[in-house]
Design a protein around this motif. Structure first.
Motif, PDB file in Angstrom:
ATOM      1  N   UNK A 189      36.902 -74.289  22.635  1.00  0.00           N
ATOM      2  CA  UNK A 189      38.230 -74.025  23.184  1.00  0.00           C
ATOM      3  C   UNK A 189      38.259 -72.655  23.882  1.00  0.00           C
ATOM      4  N   UNK A 190      37.665 -71.674  23.169  1.00  0.00           N
ATOM      5  CA  UNK A 190      37.565 -70.344  23.766  1.00  0.00           C
ATOM      6  C   UNK A 190      36.868 -70.421  25.120  1.00  0.00           C
ATOM      7  N   UNK A 191      35.769 -71.135  25.110  1.00  0.00           N
ATOM      8  CA  UNK A 191      34.955 -71.151  26.329  1.00  0.00           C
ATOM      9  C   UNK A 191      35.759 -71.662  27.514  1.00  0.00           C
ATOM     10  N   UNK A 192      36.541 -72.668  27.255  1.00  0.00           N
ATOM     11  CA  UNK A 192      37.352 -73.242  28.332  1.00  0.00           C
ATOM     12  C   UNK A 192      38.381 -72.202  28.815  1.00  0.00           C
ATOM     13  N   UNK A 243      36.679 -69.582  30.824  1.00  0.00           N
ATOM     14  CA  UNK A 243      36.312 -70.087  32.151  1.00  0.00           C
ATOM     15  C   UNK A 243      37.535 -70.176  33.048  1.00  0.00           C
ATOM     16  N   UNK A 244      38.652 -70.646  32.495  1.00  0.00           N
ATOM     17  CA  UNK A 244      39.879 -70.747  33.292  1.00  0.00           C
ATOM     18  C   UNK A 244      40.321 -69.378  33.781  1.00  0.00           C
ATOM     19  N   UNK A 245      40.322 -68.434  32.833  1.00  0.00           N
ATOM     20  CA  UNK A 245      40.760 -67.079  33.183  1.00  0.00           C
ATOM     21  C   UNK A 245      39.865 -66.500  34.284  1.00  0.00           C
ATOM     22  N   UNK A 288      32.322 -65.136  26.608  1.00  0.00           N
ATOM     23  CA  UNK A 288      33.333 -64.451  27.433  1.00  0.00           C
ATOM     24  C   UNK A 288      32.666 -63.693  28.578  1.00  0.00           C
ATOM     25  N   UNK A 289      31.649 -62.886  28.196  1.00  0.00           N
ATOM     26  CA  UNK A 289      30.966 -62.099  29.229  1.00  0.00           C
ATOM     27  C   UNK A 289      30.280 -63.001  30.242  1.00  0.00           C
TER      28      UNK A 289
END
Lengths: 404, 259, 388
Positions: free
Chosen positions: A28-31, A34-36, A89-90
């Motif tokens: 979920x974080x990854x998505x 990526x969106x951000x 994130x990075x």
């Protein structure tokens, strides 16, 4: 290119022996990352490079998502990400813009994490929250003109004077220097003692005697505001000593381990963006009666790059996982940084070649990525030093001490 | 107008280092270049040619390798070149060369002007100009910076104390040009090719000049060489800028360098 | 066999080096930062014949052939790739096409002012969709009485906006394809219907200009057809072959300068208590550079000799370009690494040289095209024709 494999390796008896799967939360974080990155970061890359300044809004927006306190606990208003998520994130930020990813990485990994791990309760309370809100950007000041790869050769001094330390010396190559509100600064409290005499301090931007110099003009990472730092009788309250006197070298090494891991994630993201750009261009650009994607030379470029990326991804993630488990990961981080930084530049270079003349023009993102990625083999420990670090560790295990 | 420019050659100073500590000269690259001051002289001559109708002839005497210097001079713009060399001339000294050059210039014929570099960079000898002026009995102007000709009169700007003097000279005359008087032109690319492929350097031996080994007895003799003492480092002042400045002023006063 | 340079070339190199050091180097950083063409250098170079080095003296050139021209490019490549690019595009391809295939009248009219540097030349082949695939050009030329009318546009044309005389490739018969259907024209910038489009903003060689050229009913007199009608393909292939050798010479200069800079820096920079010149990583980097540079030097000057002596040189010229550009990039990349952070800073020339070097792997036929040229020449010896 954003595909995370959900792979579970099991023995025939059904017992799980290795788990490469991301948790639901991590996916979920990854998505979200990526969106951000796609929406907020990717559009500013070209402008930040041209103006040589990262727009503060992008860091504010990142703070609103919790990315400026990515590793901090919730009581410090942090997002409390695990290392693997942080690495993702990075990676996603770097896919959008390498400079932004580096700024976030220096802020979180080098400055924030160091204060989190070694700071006193008061220091954490005072600094981590404004950092997490993006009100105070962090920077890390270790390198000096005569002490680049050789950190023990520091010449800056910090001498106790009553309730203060008085810092003197010059730092160079301070990433985020132009926008930082605080600097983690390394100086010798015991100038005669070599590496053991180094201590770390939190120095605020408006500390008396601290001057942030003129920004460096660099090949790439132009938005990162890399500056020198001049300390002339710079007074820092004794309460701003990080950890204990003499602990600085240890703090620096640990911070550098995190930095190397972070940088490998940035490199990993940059690799993927470069290949994305190359693939898109090779489909749209026609030569000899068809898209150049149909040429074997181009396919080879893409295939070689993809193979390298896939290998790197698991090396980087594994290292992050080790860090999360609290296992030693210095060796792995050095290896990941070495391989990833060289791969990033190699792949960016190949993808410039795929673009041909267009790759040399500033209209195309690959031109910037090429310049940005060239920094990666140099910063956070030049690759030559990392090779030594890796070899030293191996020889150490074999019973031989080697020196640089 | 015919202008003669003698050319000398020196070892390229960028190819060797002088070590006073070892009392030795280390030659890393043995390459010969035109004496820089002679290039200044050639530039004066060529600028006269640019300004009016003149023929520039270069002449050199001594070793056979001077051929390269003369071809470079032609590439810079000289119209003809004479090389005085043979086994006898190759062994002589600066005075012998000066005598040979005088005979060579005489053999070329009438001239209006001789332009010479004031000194050589290597041994700092400055005898050629006066020698030739004496030989031909013409007026000599030293320390020349610029020259121009109008109505058969040569106007020369020469060093004069801290400034310049403008001098008028009747032709024929001889000018010795100050080192660094001008920025000599580069040889022209096409002329470089022609200088080696198309143009000739005229060669005369000692017999052509009516000179024998006996006429060229060495006036100078080399006895050895010494080196100046190594310079020591000065004193370094430390402290705050104010302290350093105050100390510096005091030290200068003590040495009587400021009032 | 004799591998020594004749004396005229030694003197020529000395002159060019002094010119490059004194006149070109002081401007190199400035023209990159200001993104402008060094007209003052062009003027000075013209006075010394350096705008027409390879051409015979009767056309106002130096008569120094390809070897002399390679010396010029090597020495300019040492100090400023932008300047080398401006002079290279002018001489090596712009004027070269007219020299190789022009009539005596065309040489009188166009080559003379180009070789003397009164006028600037350019060579316009590339189009947006016809880069490596040069045969795919779309610019059309249609006969109208004593004129040809050109329509279309060219992109990435070095010197495009500053050139007075441009060699342009256009399709005269679309049914015949590249061989037979393309013709070369000499276009003056004053011709009606010719205009300059956008200028490119590039990573490097920012002291040279790269322009889009637009032809809208551009009328070119029929006597300005260069070479045989319909044989434009042959003209530009011949021209590019010669240009490739000299381009590699500029790379050679760049590589050599990079190595020398790395050595000086390694001697001066101390880490871990010793100059980094004492580190084996540095020794090996320098040894590798020196070996590659030496191999490149032999390749470049042998190819120049092949050209000057009228021998076949297509394969060798492609090898020069391929190997030269890669050696230059590798050397400057190693040098940047040895310089570390200082190499990444725009204060030092390493950063500029790094950006400048990258174009050589791309322009005048990407290295992929060079590989195709080399392979197709080799396979042809076996009787096999390969297509790209």
């Amino acid at each position: 290119m954003t595909v995370i494999y959900k792979v579970t390796v099991t023995l025939t008896c059904g017992r799980i022996i290795m788990d490469f799967a991301l948790t639901d939360e991590q996916r979920m974080f990854q998505k979200m990352f990526a969106d951000f990155a796609e929406k907020e970061v990717k559009p500013i890359g070209e402008q930040a490079d041209y103006e040589e300044l990262l727009p503060m809004e992008v860091l504010q927006k990142a703070a609103m998502q919790g990315f400026m306190g990515a590793l901090f606990p919730e009581e410090c208003s942090g997002a409390c990400l695990d290392f693997v998520s942080y690495i993702m994130l990075l990676e996603e930020l770097a896919k959008a813009d390498v400079t932004t990813a580096m700024a976030v990485s220096v802020h979180n990994g080098l400055a924030g994490k160091t204060i989190l791990d070694f700071g006193s309760a008061e220091q954490r309370e005072k600094y981590l929250e404004p950092m997490a809100f993006g009100e105070m950007i962090g920077a890390f000041a270790l390198t000096e003109p005569a002490a680049g790869s050789d950190a023990a050769a520091l010449e800056s001094t910090a001498l106790r004077d009553g309730d203060d330390y008085v810092l003197n010396g010059n730092k160079i190559w301070v990433s985020n220097g132009g926008i930082a509100g605080l600097f983690v600064v390394f100086a010798k409290t015991d100038p005669g003692a070599g590496a053991k005499g180094i201590s770390a301090f939190i120095v605020e931007r408006d500390a008396p005697g601290l001057k942030v110099g003129r920004r460096e003009k660099t090949l790439g990472l132009r938005g990162l505001t890399i500056t020198p730092l001049y300390m002339t009788d710079c007074r820092v309250p004794a309460a701003n000593l990080l950890g204990e006197e003499g602990q600085g070298f240890k703090i620096a090494l640990q911070a550098l381990n995190v930095a190397r891991l972070s940088l490998s994630a940035v490199a990993l993201g940059a690799c993927q963006r470069a290949v994305e750009e190359g693939i898109a261009f090779s489909i749209e650009h026609t030569q000899f009666g068809g898209p150049i994607a149909l040429k074997q030379a181009i396919q080879n470029f893409v295939a070689d790059s993809a193979a390298e990326i896939e290998g790197l991804r698991w090396l980087v993630y594994h290292t992050a996982w080790l860090a999360e488990q609290g296992e030693p990961f210095a060796q792995e981080a050095a290896i990941a940084k070495l391989l990833a930084s060289e791969a990033a530049f190699r792949i960016a270079n190949r993808m410039v070649q795929v673009h041909g003349g267009y790759g040399y023009m500033k209209e195309y993102a690959i031109e910037r990525i090429y310049r940005d990625t060239r920094a990666l083999p140099i910063i956070e420990g030049a690759n030559e030093v990392l090779r030594f670090v890796i070899a030293r560790d191996l020889y150490d295990q074999a019973g031989l001490k080697i020196k640089p | 107008m015919r202008i003669i420019v003698p050319i000398r050659q020196i070892l390229d100073p960028r190819g060797f280092t002088v070590s006073p500590r070892h009392e030795r000269i280390f030659i890393n690259r043995e390459e010969y270049i035109i004496n820089p001051n002679d290039k200044n002289a050639l530039e004066v001559a060529l600028s006269l040619k640019d300004a009016g109708d003149a023929e520039v002839i270069v002449i050199a005497g001594g070793q056979a390798r001077l051929d390269d210097a003369l071809r470079e001079a032609m590439a810079m713009g000289a119209d003809a070149a004479y090389l005085l060399t043979d086994e006898v001339l190759a062994k002589t000294d600066a005075a012998g060369v000066a005598e040979a050059l005088a005979r060579g210039i005489e053999k070329i014929g009438d001239f209006d002007l001789i332009v010479v570099g004031q000194e050589t960079l290597d041994t700092a000898d400055a005898l050629l100009g006066p020698w030739l002026a004496e030989y031909f009995g013409v007026a000599q102007v030293g320390g020349v910076r610029q020259a121009s000709v109008s109505d058969g009169v040569l106007r020369v700007r020469r060093d004069w104390g801290a400034g310049y003097a403008e001098v008028e000279v009747a032709l024929p005359a001889l000018l010795t040009v100050a080192p660094g008087a001008n920025k000599p032109r580069y040889p022209h690319g096409g002329r470089i090719m022609a200088a080696y492929r198309e143009w000739q350097v005229n060669i005369w031996g000692s017999e052509d000049l009516g000179l024998s080994a006996a006429d060229l007895i060495l006036l100078t003799q080399r006895r050895g060489r010494t080196f100046p003492p190594e310079r020591t480092l000065g004193e370094r002042l430390t402290g705050s800028p104010q302290d350093v400045a105050a100390e510096l002023v005091q030290q200068l006063r003590l040495r009587g360098l400021v009032g | 066999m004799d591998f020594t340079f004749p004396k005229e070339y030694e003197l020529f190199r000395r002159m060019v080096r002094e010119f490059a050091e004194n006149e070109v180097r002081p401007l190199a950083k400035k023209i990159d930062a200001e993104h402008r063409v060094p007209f003052e250098t062009i003027k000075k170079a013209a006075k010394l014949g350096l705008m027409g080095v390879p051409f015979p003296r009767k056309y106002g050139g130096c008569g120094a052939g390809e070897i002399g021209y390679c010396i010029l490019m090597e020495e300019l490549g040492r100090v400023c790739t932008s300047t080398a690019t401006v002079i290279g595009a002018h001489t090596g391809i712009g004027a070269m096409a007219i020299y190789l295939d022009g009539t005596e009248e065309q040489k009188e009219k166009y080559l003379k002012p180009l070789a003397s540097g009164e006028k600037i030349g350019a060579f316009a082949l590339t189009e947006a969709q016809a880069g490596s695939d040069a045969a795919a050009i779309k610019t059309r030329a249609v006969r109208d009485g004593d004129y040809y009318v050109l329509n279309g546009s060219k992109c990435f044309i070095t010197n495009g906006d500053i050139a007075d005389i441009i060699t342009v490739m256009a399709v005269t018969d679309p049914s015949l394809g590249a061989r037979g259907g393309v013709t070369a024209f000499i276009v003056e910038k004053e011709f009606p219907g010719f205009s300059i489009g956008t200028l490119e903003n590039k990573m490097g060689i920012r002291g040279s200009s790269t322009a889009e050229l637009i032809f809208e009913d551009c009328r070119v007199p029929k006597e300005n057809v260069l070479g045989q009608f319909g044989a434009g393909f042959i003209t530009f292939m011949k021209t590019l072959d010669v240009g490739r050798a000299s381009l590699a010479a500029a790379c050679l200069g760049g590589a050599q300068a990079a190595m020398e800079a790395a050595m000086k820096w390694a001697k001066a920079r101390t880490q871990f208590g010793v100059p980094i010149a004492q580190k084996q990583s540095v020794h090996f980097a320098i040894a590798d550079m020196a070996t590659e540079i030496e191999a490149l030097r032999s390749l470049v000057y042998r190819t120049a000799w092949l050209i000057d002596t009228g021998q076949p040189h297509i394969k060798e010229a492609a090898m020069c370009k391929l190997y030269g550009s890669e050696v230059a990039s590798r050397c400057i990349n190693r040098t940047l690494q040895i310089f570390g952070g200082m190499g990444y800073s725009r204060e030092f020339w390493v950063e500029r040289a790094f950006r400048d070097a990258r174009i050589a792997e791309i322009f005048e036929g990407t290295n992929e095209i060079q590989r195709i040229v080399i392979a197709s020449n080799l396979f042809r010896e076996l009787g096999l024709r390969i297509s790209p």
